[in-house]
Design a protein around this motif. Structure first.
Motif, PDB file in Angstrom:
ATOM      1  N   TYR A 198     -28.936  -6.359  38.485  1.00  0.00           N
ATOM      2  CA  TYR A 198     -29.272  -5.634  37.267  1.00  0.00           C
ATOM      3  C   TYR A 198     -28.917  -6.467  36.049  1.00  0.00           C
ATOM      4  CZ  TYR A 198     -24.283  -4.460  37.696  1.00  0.00           C
ATOM      5  OH  TYR A 198     -22.926  -4.531  37.857  1.00  0.00           O
ATOM      6  N   ASP A 199     -29.474  -6.085  34.903  1.00  0.00           N
ATOM      7  CA  ASP A 199     -29.089  -6.648  33.617  1.00  0.00           C
ATOM      8  C   ASP A 199     -29.247  -5.567  32.566  1.00  0.00           C
ATOM      9  OD1 ASP A 199     -31.850  -6.676  32.738  1.00  0.00           O
ATOM     10  OD2 ASP A 199     -32.114  -8.622  33.663  1.00  0.00           O
ATOM     11  N   TYR A 200     -28.702  -5.818  31.384  1.00  0.00           N
ATOM     12  CA  TYR A 200     -28.680  -4.806  30.330  1.00  0.00           C
ATOM     13  C   TYR A 200     -29.486  -5.266  29.129  1.00  0.00           C
ATOM     14  CZ  TYR A 200     -24.867  -2.913  33.103  1.00  0.00           C
ATOM     15  OH  TYR A 200     -24.133  -2.393  34.132  1.00  0.00           O
ATOM     16  N   PHE A 201     -29.969  -4.292  28.350  1.00  0.00           N
ATOM     17  CA  PHE A 201     -30.613  -4.592  27.076  1.00  0.00           C
ATOM     18  C   PHE A 201     -30.130  -3.569  26.057  1.00  0.00           C
ATOM     19  CE2 PHE A 201     -33.614  -1.936  29.454  1.00  0.00           C
ATOM     20  CZ  PHE A 201     -34.015  -0.977  28.540  1.00  0.00           C
ATOM     21  N   ASP A 202     -30.082  -3.988  24.786  1.00  0.00           N
ATOM     22  CA  ASP A 202     -29.572  -3.138  23.715  1.00  0.00           C
ATOM     23  C   ASP A 202     -30.626  -2.153  23.240  1.00  0.00           C
ATOM     24  OD1 ASP A 202     -27.012  -4.240  23.583  1.00  0.00           O
ATOM     25  OD2 ASP A 202     -27.686  -5.867  22.276  1.00  0.00           O
ATOM     26  N   VAL A 203     -30.152  -0.949  22.986  1.00  0.00           N
ATOM     27  CA  VAL A 203     -30.953   0.113  22.399  1.00  0.00           C
ATOM     28  C   VAL A 203     -30.040   0.781  21.375  1.00  0.00           C
ATOM     29  CG1 VAL A 203     -32.262   2.223  22.856  1.00  0.00           C
ATOM     30  CG2 VAL A 203     -32.069   0.503  24.642  1.00  0.00           C
ATOM     31  N   THR A 204     -30.544   1.123  20.214  1.00  0.00           N
ATOM     32  CA  THR A 204     -29.711   1.712  19.176  1.00  0.00           C
ATOM     33  C   THR A 204     -28.934   2.912  19.719  1.00  0.00           C
ATOM     34  OG1 THR A 204     -31.329   1.034  17.548  1.00  0.00           O
ATOM     35  CG2 THR A 204     -29.709   2.664  16.842  1.00  0.00           C
ATOM     36  N   ALA A 205     -27.605   2.837  19.645  1.00  0.00           N
ATOM     37  CA  ALA A 205     -26.667   3.890  20.046  1.00  0.00           C
ATOM     38  C   ALA A 205     -26.691   4.194  21.549  1.00  0.00           C
ATOM     39  CB  ALA A 205     -26.895   5.169  19.248  1.00  0.00           C
ATOM     40  N   ASP A 206     -27.470   3.477  22.310  1.00  0.00           N
ATOM     41  CA  ASP A 206     -27.560   3.680  23.754  1.00  0.00           C
ATOM     42  C   ASP A 206     -27.481   2.318  24.440  1.00  0.00           C
ATOM     43  OD1 ASP A 206     -27.999   6.434  23.435  1.00  0.00           O
ATOM     44  OD2 ASP A 206     -30.161   6.180  23.319  1.00  0.00           O
ATOM     45  N   ILE A 207     -27.601   2.327  25.748  1.00  0.00           N
ATOM     46  CA  ILE A 207     -27.719   1.063  26.495  1.00  0.00           C
ATOM     47  C   ILE A 207     -28.796   1.240  27.551  1.00  0.00           C
ATOM     48  CG2 ILE A 207     -25.925   1.604  28.195  1.00  0.00           C
ATOM     49  CD1 ILE A 207     -25.182  -1.452  28.011  1.00  0.00           C
ATOM     50  N   GLY A 208     -29.581   0.197  27.721  1.00  0.00           N
ATOM     51  CA  GLY A 208     -30.617   0.213  28.736  1.00  0.00           C
ATOM     52  C   GLY A 208     -30.296  -0.787  29.827  1.00  0.00           C
ATOM     53  N   PHE A 209     -30.891  -0.581  30.990  1.00  0.00           N
ATOM     54  CA  PHE A 209     -30.733  -1.559  32.059  1.00  0.00           C
ATOM     55  C   PHE A 209     -32.023  -1.691  32.847  1.00  0.00           C
ATOM     56  CE2 PHE A 209     -29.311   2.347  34.229  1.00  0.00           C
ATOM     57  CZ  PHE A 209     -30.033   2.276  35.414  1.00  0.00           C
ATOM     58  N   HIS A 210     -32.145  -2.863  33.440  1.00  0.00           N
ATOM     59  CA  HIS A 210     -33.169  -3.117  34.454  1.00  0.00           C
ATOM     60  C   HIS A 210     -32.404  -3.279  35.766  1.00  0.00           C
ATOM     61  CE1 HIS A 210     -35.254  -4.944  30.855  1.00  0.00           C
ATOM     62  NE2 HIS A 210     -36.121  -4.052  31.269  1.00  0.00           N
ATOM     63  N   ALA A 211     -32.911  -2.684  36.821  1.00  0.00           N
ATOM     64  CA  ALA A 211     -32.339  -2.869  38.152  1.00  0.00           C
ATOM     65  C   ALA A 211     -33.428  -3.463  39.028  1.00  0.00           C
ATOM     66  CB  ALA A 211     -31.845  -1.545  38.716  1.00  0.00           C
ATOM     67  N   TYR A 212     -33.044  -4.386  39.886  1.00  0.00           N
ATOM     68  CA  TYR A 212     -34.004  -5.132  40.683  1.00  0.00           C
ATOM     69  C   TYR A 212     -33.710  -4.975  42.172  1.00  0.00           C
ATOM     70  CZ  TYR A 212     -34.270  -7.400  36.132  1.00  0.00           C
ATOM     71  OH  TYR A 212     -34.373  -7.640  34.781  1.00  0.00           O
ATOM     72  N   GLY A 213     -34.739  -5.154  42.976  1.00  0.00           N
ATOM     73  CA  GLY A 213     -34.546  -5.141  44.415  1.00  0.00           C
ATOM     74  C   GLY A 213     -35.767  -5.678  45.129  1.00  0.00           C
ATOM     75  N   LYS A 214     -35.534  -6.188  46.330  1.00  0.00           N
ATOM     76  CA  LYS A 214     -36.643  -6.648  47.166  1.00  0.00           C
ATOM     77  C   LYS A 214     -37.318  -5.464  47.852  1.00  0.00           C
ATOM     78  CE  LYS A 214     -34.780 -11.233  47.816  1.00  0.00           C
ATOM     79  NZ  LYS A 214     -34.210 -12.214  48.721  1.00  0.00           N
ATOM     80  N   SER A 215     -36.679  -4.295  47.749  1.00  0.00           N
ATOM     81  CA  SER A 215     -37.282  -3.046  48.226  1.00  0.00           C
ATOM     82  C   SER A 215     -37.035  -2.004  47.147  1.00  0.00           C
ATOM     83  CB  SER A 215     -36.649  -2.598  49.549  1.00  0.00           C
ATOM     84  OG  SER A 215     -35.305  -2.196  49.345  1.00  0.00           O
ATOM     85  N   LEU A 216     -37.797  -0.929  47.204  1.00  0.00           N
ATOM     86  CA  LEU A 216     -37.600   0.170  46.258  1.00  0.00           C
ATOM     87  C   LEU A 216     -36.188   0.735  46.407  1.00  0.00           C
ATOM     88  CD1 LEU A 216     -39.056   1.850  44.106  1.00  0.00           C
ATOM     89  CD2 LEU A 216     -39.869   3.339  45.942  1.00  0.00           C
ATOM     90  N   GLU A 217     -35.737   0.888  47.641  1.00  0.00           N
ATOM     91  CA  GLU A 217     -34.397   1.414  47.899  1.00  0.00           C
ATOM     92  C   GLU A 217     -33.313   0.527  47.297  1.00  0.00           C
ATOM     93  OE1 GLU A 217     -37.040   3.194  51.050  1.00  0.00           O
ATOM     94  OE2 GLU A 217     -36.836   1.213  50.165  1.00  0.00           O
ATOM     95  N   GLU A 218     -33.448  -0.781  47.474  1.00  0.00           N
ATOM     96  CA  GLU A 218     -32.450  -1.701  46.920  1.00  0.00           C
ATOM     97  C   GLU A 218     -32.413  -1.609  45.399  1.00  0.00           C
ATOM     98  OE1 GLU A 218     -31.100  -6.332  47.500  1.00  0.00           O
ATOM     99  OE2 GLU A 218     -33.258  -5.941  47.308  1.00  0.00           O
ATOM    100  N   ALA A 219     -33.557  -1.477  44.759  1.00  0.00           N
ATOM    101  CA  ALA A 219     -33.601  -1.351  43.305  1.00  0.00           C
ATOM    102  C   ALA A 219     -32.890  -0.073  42.856  1.00  0.00           C
ATOM    103  CB  ALA A 219     -35.043  -1.380  42.809  1.00  0.00           C
ATOM    104  N   TYR A 220     -33.098   1.039  43.553  1.00  0.00           N
ATOM    105  CA  TYR A 220     -32.413   2.290  43.217  1.00  0.00           C
ATOM    106  C   TYR A 220     -30.909   2.151  43.446  1.00  0.00           C
ATOM    107  CZ  TYR A 220     -36.494   5.239  42.297  1.00  0.00           C
ATOM    108  OH  TYR A 220     -37.624   5.805  41.743  1.00  0.00           O
ATOM    109  N   GLU A 221     -30.502   1.500  44.529  1.00  0.00           N
ATOM    110  CA  GLU A 221     -29.069   1.261  44.771  1.00  0.00           C
ATOM    111  C   GLU A 221     -28.465   0.470  43.621  1.00  0.00           C
ATOM    112  OE1 GLU A 221     -29.755   1.107  49.624  1.00  0.00           O
ATOM    113  OE2 GLU A 221     -29.268  -0.748  48.552  1.00  0.00           O
ATOM    114  N   ASN A 222     -29.176  -0.560  43.166  1.00  0.00           N
ATOM    115  CA  ASN A 222     -28.678  -1.381  42.067  1.00  0.00           C
ATOM    116  C   ASN A 222     -28.679  -0.628  40.739  1.00  0.00           C
ATOM    117  OD1 ASN A 222     -28.114  -3.509  43.773  1.00  0.00           O
ATOM    118  ND2 ASN A 222     -30.103  -4.467  43.484  1.00  0.00           N
ATOM    119  N   ALA A 223     -29.558   0.361  40.589  1.00  0.00           N
ATOM    120  CA  ALA A 223     -29.540   1.210  39.394  1.00  0.00           C
ATOM    121  C   ALA A 223     -28.242   2.025  39.358  1.00  0.00           C
ATOM    122  CB  ALA A 223     -30.757   2.134  39.369  1.00  0.00           C
ATOM    123  N   GLY A 224     -27.809   2.510  40.503  1.00  0.00           N
ATOM    124  CA  GLY A 224     -26.516   3.216  40.573  1.00  0.00           C
ATOM    125  C   GLY A 224     -25.368   2.303  40.170  1.00  0.00           C
ATOM    126  N   LEU A 225     -25.393   1.066  40.669  1.00  0.00           N
ATOM    127  CA  LEU A 225     -24.357   0.094  40.286  1.00  0.00           C
ATOM    128  C   LEU A 225     -24.384  -0.166  38.784  1.00  0.00           C
ATOM    129  CD1 LEU A 225     -24.723  -2.574  43.138  1.00  0.00           C
ATOM    130  CD2 LEU A 225     -22.880  -0.896  42.865  1.00  0.00           C
TER     131      LEU A 225
END
Length: 155
Positions: free
Chosen positions: A12-39
């Motif tokens: 995963y990585d983060y990006f700035d949003v005014t007063a909030d925080i955004g992230f991208h989560a990545y995975g070689k499968s949909l499940e892995e991407a969702y797991e990384n979103a939790g992290l």
């Protein structure tokens, strides 16, 4: 590195949003991407390297599309944190497409097995309080075999 080795994929990585925080989560499968979103979400709240895998919770959710599924998944994790005072640092996710023949709708069912421990502010250094998950700019897509999720957390 061998010539045939694939480059390492960021979780995963983060990006700035005014007063909030955004992230991208990545995975070689949909499940892995969702797991990384939790992290990614729990690493906004505390350093997940300090969260032991002593407790576990399991839950299922059903949503009408993958974006709603991501929102509902993160909301459920945040709900467990707020009601059971738990941080999570390990996730096993299974996602399956289910058809509702009576209504001709397609839904997605996510089953999550999350491991973590009770919150102890002597161990878990606070970073930011996540108040809510937003639908704003939320995205689930696949590009060249890599799944990429985007979410914004309300701090």
């Amino acid at each position: 590195m061998e010539l045939n080795d694939e480059p390492a994929l960021n979780k995963y990585d983060y990006f700035d949003v005014t007063a909030d925080i955004g992230f991208h989560a990545y995975g070689k499968s949909l499940e892995e991407a969702y797991e990384n979103a939790g992290l990614a979400m729990f690493n906004v709240i505390t350093d997940i390297e300090n969260v032991k895998k002593e407790e576990h919770r399991e839950f299922e959710i059903v949503s009408e599309d993958l974006v709603s599924l991501l929102y509902d998944y993160l909301e459920e994790l945040l709900f467990l944190q707020d009601t059971e005072f738990l941080f999570f640092s390990d996730f096993k996710v299974n996602i399956e497409k289910i058809d509702d023949e009576s209504s001709n709708l397609e839904n997605y069912k996510l089953t999550c097995f999350a491991r973590g421990e009770e919150i102890d502010w002597n161990i878990h250094t606070p970073k930011s309080e996540v108040k809510a998950i937003t639908f704003h700019k939320m995205c689930v897509k696949e590009d060249d075999g890599v799944f990429k999720l985007r979410a914004i957390l309300d701090l």
